[in-house]
Design a protein around this motif. Sequence first.
Motif, PDB file in Angstrom:
ATOM      1  N   VAL A  12       0.826  -1.205   0.000  1.00 22.37           N
ATOM      2  CA  VAL A  12       0.000   0.000   0.000  1.00 22.37           C
ATOM      3  C   VAL A  12       0.860   1.255   0.000  1.00 22.37           C
ATOM      4  N   GLY A  13       1.859   1.301   0.861  1.00 19.77           N
ATOM      5  CA  GLY A  13       2.664   2.511   1.017  1.00 19.77           C
ATOM      6  C   GLY A  13       3.301   2.991  -0.269  1.00 19.77           C
ATOM      7  N   ARG A  14       3.833   2.085  -1.058  1.00 15.87           N
ATOM      8  CA  ARG A  14       4.499   2.524  -2.291  1.00 15.87           C
ATOM      9  C   ARG A  14       3.487   3.072  -3.290  1.00 15.87           C
ATOM     10  N   ARG A  15       2.264   2.558  -3.251  1.00 12.18           N
ATOM     11  CA  ARG A  15       1.226   3.085  -4.140  1.00 12.18           C
ATOM     12  C   ARG A  15       0.743   4.453  -3.665  1.00 12.18           C
ATOM     13  N   VAL A  16       0.687   4.654  -2.360  1.00 14.23           N
ATOM     14  CA  VAL A  16       0.346   5.974  -1.829  1.00 14.23           C
ATOM     15  C   VAL A  16       1.383   6.987  -2.276  1.00 14.23           C
ATOM     16  N   LEU A  17       2.647   6.648  -2.126  1.00  9.78           N
ATOM     17  CA  LEU A  17       3.727   7.559  -2.508  1.00  9.78           C
ATOM     18  C   LEU A  17       3.680   7.869  -4.004  1.00  9.78           C
ATOM     19  N   THR A  18       3.468   6.847  -4.816  1.00  5.75           N
ATOM     20  CA  THR A  18       3.395   7.039  -6.266  1.00  5.75           C
ATOM     21  C   THR A  18       2.249   7.953  -6.654  1.00  5.75           C
ATOM     22  N   GLU A  19       1.088   7.758  -6.034  1.00  3.28           N
ATOM     23  CA  GLU A  19      -0.085   8.558  -6.392  1.00  3.28           C
ATOM     24  C   GLU A  19       0.080  10.010  -5.942  1.00  3.28           C
ATOM     25  N   LEU A  20       0.632  10.237  -4.778  1.00  2.00           N
ATOM     26  CA  LEU A  20       0.874  11.608  -4.329  1.00  2.00           C
ATOM     27  C   LEU A  20       1.789  12.331  -5.316  1.00  2.00           C
ATOM     28  N   ARG A  21       2.838  11.655  -5.742  1.00  2.00           N
ATOM     29  CA  ARG A  21       3.775  12.280  -6.672  1.00  2.00           C
ATOM     30  C   ARG A  21       3.166  12.458  -8.057  1.00  2.00           C
ATOM     31  N   ARG A  22       2.321  11.526  -8.454  1.00  2.00           N
ATOM     32  CA  ARG A  22       1.652  11.677  -9.752  1.00  2.00           C
ATOM     33  C   ARG A  22       0.815  12.940  -9.775  1.00  2.00           C
ATOM     34  N   ARG A  23       0.267  13.296  -8.623  1.00  2.96           N
ATOM     35  CA  ARG A  23      -0.538  14.508  -8.514  1.00  2.96           C
ATOM     36  C   ARG A  23       0.309  15.765  -8.337  1.00  2.96           C
ATOM     37  N   GLY A  24       1.622  15.592  -8.313  1.00  2.09           N
ATOM     38  CA  GLY A  24       2.506  16.740  -8.165  1.00  2.09           C
ATOM     39  C   GLY A  24       2.623  17.242  -6.742  1.00  2.09           C
ATOM     40  N   LEU A  25       2.279  16.400  -5.763  1.00  2.00           N
ATOM     41  CA  LEU A  25       2.329  16.804  -4.363  1.00  2.00           C
ATOM     42  C   LEU A  25       3.661  16.387  -3.745  1.00  2.00           C
ATOM     43  N   PRO A  26       4.262  17.237  -2.915  1.00  2.00           N
ATOM     44  CA  PRO A  26       5.526  16.876  -2.274  1.00  2.00           C
ATOM     45  C   PRO A  26       5.325  15.759  -1.270  1.00  2.00           C
ATOM     46  N   ALA A  27       6.057  14.675  -1.444  1.00  2.00           N
ATOM     47  CA  ALA A  27       5.918  13.520  -0.560  1.00  2.00           C
ATOM     48  C   ALA A  27       7.234  12.766  -0.511  1.00  2.00           C
ATOM     49  N   ALA A  28       7.488  12.116   0.617  1.00  2.00           N
ATOM     50  CA  ALA A  28       8.722  11.357   0.785  1.00  2.00           C
ATOM     51  C   ALA A  28       8.416  10.027   1.442  1.00  2.00           C
ATOM     52  N   GLY A  29       9.131   9.000   1.012  1.00  2.00           N
ATOM     53  CA  GLY A  29       8.979   7.677   1.598  1.00  2.00           C
ATOM     54  C   GLY A  29       9.968   7.484   2.730  1.00  2.00           C
ATOM     55  N   ALA A  30       9.484   6.952   3.834  1.00  3.69           N
ATOM     56  CA  ALA A  30      10.321   6.762   5.017  1.00  3.69           C
ATOM     57  C   ALA A  30      10.536   5.277   5.264  1.00  3.69           C
ATOM     58  N   SER A  31      11.803   4.902   5.363  1.00  2.00           N
ATOM     59  CA  SER A  31      12.152   3.518   5.683  1.00  2.00           C
ATOM     60  C   SER A  31      13.601   3.490   6.157  1.00  2.00           C
ATOM     61  N   ARG A  32      14.057   2.345   6.588  1.00  3.27           N
ATOM     62  CA  ARG A  32      15.428   2.241   7.100  1.00  3.27           C
ATOM     63  C   ARG A  32      16.463   2.592   6.047  1.00  3.27           C
ATOM     64  N   ASP A  33      16.171   2.231   4.802  1.00  2.80           N
ATOM     65  CA  ASP A  33      17.147   2.457   3.740  1.00  2.80           C
ATOM     66  C   ASP A  33      16.596   3.339   2.628  1.00  2.80           C
ATOM     67  N   GLY A  34      15.494   4.058   2.899  1.00  2.00           N
ATOM     68  CA  GLY A  34      14.860   4.847   1.870  1.00  2.00           C
ATOM     69  C   GLY A  34      15.408   6.247   1.756  1.00  2.00           C
ATOM     70  N   GLU A  35      14.702   7.062   0.979  1.00  2.00           N
ATOM     71  CA  GLU A  35      15.144   8.438   0.760  1.00  2.00           C
ATOM     72  C   GLU A  35      15.138   9.241   2.052  1.00  2.00           C
ATOM     73  N   VAL A  36      14.186   8.951   2.932  1.00  2.00           N
ATOM     74  CA  VAL A  36      14.179   9.529   4.274  1.00  2.00           C
ATOM     75  C   VAL A  36      14.435   8.389   5.245  1.00  2.00           C
ATOM     76  N   ARG A  37      15.564   8.458   5.935  1.00  2.00           N
ATOM     77  CA  ARG A  37      15.899   7.373   6.862  1.00  2.00           C
ATOM     78  C   ARG A  37      14.968   7.427   8.066  1.00  2.00           C
ATOM     79  N   PHE A  38      14.310   6.286   8.332  1.00  2.00           N
ATOM     80  CA  PHE A  38      13.376   6.220   9.442  1.00  2.00           C
ATOM     81  C   PHE A  38      13.369   4.805   9.990  1.00  2.00           C
ATOM     82  N   ASP A  39      13.480   4.710  11.308  1.00  2.00           N
ATOM     83  CA  ASP A  39      13.491   3.416  11.979  1.00  2.00           C
ATOM     84  C   ASP A  39      12.630   3.535  13.227  1.00  2.00           C
ATOM     85  N   TRP A  40      11.602   2.691  13.324  1.00  2.00           N
ATOM     86  CA  TRP A  40      10.729   2.748  14.500  1.00  2.00           C
ATOM     87  C   TRP A  40      11.508   2.587  15.796  1.00  2.00           C
TER      88      TRP A  40
END
Length: 271
Positions: A12-40
């Motif tokens: 789901v998350g990758r589709r949310v990110l793709t759709e936000l960007r398709r609409r031209g909205l600023p969005a970033a994906g958060a994960s341990r090794d992603g564009e925004v480093r994030f670790d619970w």
Amino acid sequence: MSTLVTGATGQVGRRVLTELRRRGLPAAGASRDGEVRFDWTDTTTWEPALKGVESLFVTVPMASGLTDRAGGFLERAAGSGVRTAVVTTAMGSENGPPDSEQRVLERRVRELFDHWTVVRPNWLDQDFTEGLFARLARSRNGRLEVPFRKHAAVSFVDARDVADTIVAALTDDTLHGREYTLTGPASVTFREVVRMTKGTESPVWRFKKVDEAGFYFRATNTGWSDRYVDILNERFRAIANGQAAVVTEDVRRALGRDPVPMAKFVREAVN
């Protein structure tokens, strides 16, 4: 408005990110090794990830034991100026024990944010191609071995419908303060799904019922935790009892259109 998407590599998350960007909205994906480093589990990653964020999509891995961490992150997000939060759990989570991970997560979102939405999808169509059922079948040479009968029915929902609902909740104020249980347009049995995928490149092309003990043994042997398998068996009982066959109108209520039928998904995905 900048949106942070957790679970950005998931179905789901990758589709949310793709759709936000398709609409031209600023969005970033958060994960341990992603564009925004994030670790619970690493609180030092939280504040940098939240910098400049105004809306947030939160999904926490099932049976991860991260409820307290997720609650702490949501508190940090609310304190840093995030206005809108959308959380996804699972169909039926509202009926679980008050201290269950998903109910606690839903409650924290409602408490901390003025603009919140809870999204509870049923099993995904994509579970047959890239999710749980596909993984189980690949480990058994295409045979899906689960503890319920092939005539058990589920109102499977397309991950694209789930992602579109989440994006709508992130961008449309009229969806705030609401809870959506997302299903497909009709319930479909596992026998019917296997028939639909016969002769295609689907990972699932056979079906076999096993008992819970047999499923538990095979699943834990693959390295899955006892906690994860116990929760899977709980969800499988809901399938066996007919609880996962319920059809709702919530995709239409959120998006103003009908959900994608399983047959259409199969034609597009594996033929």
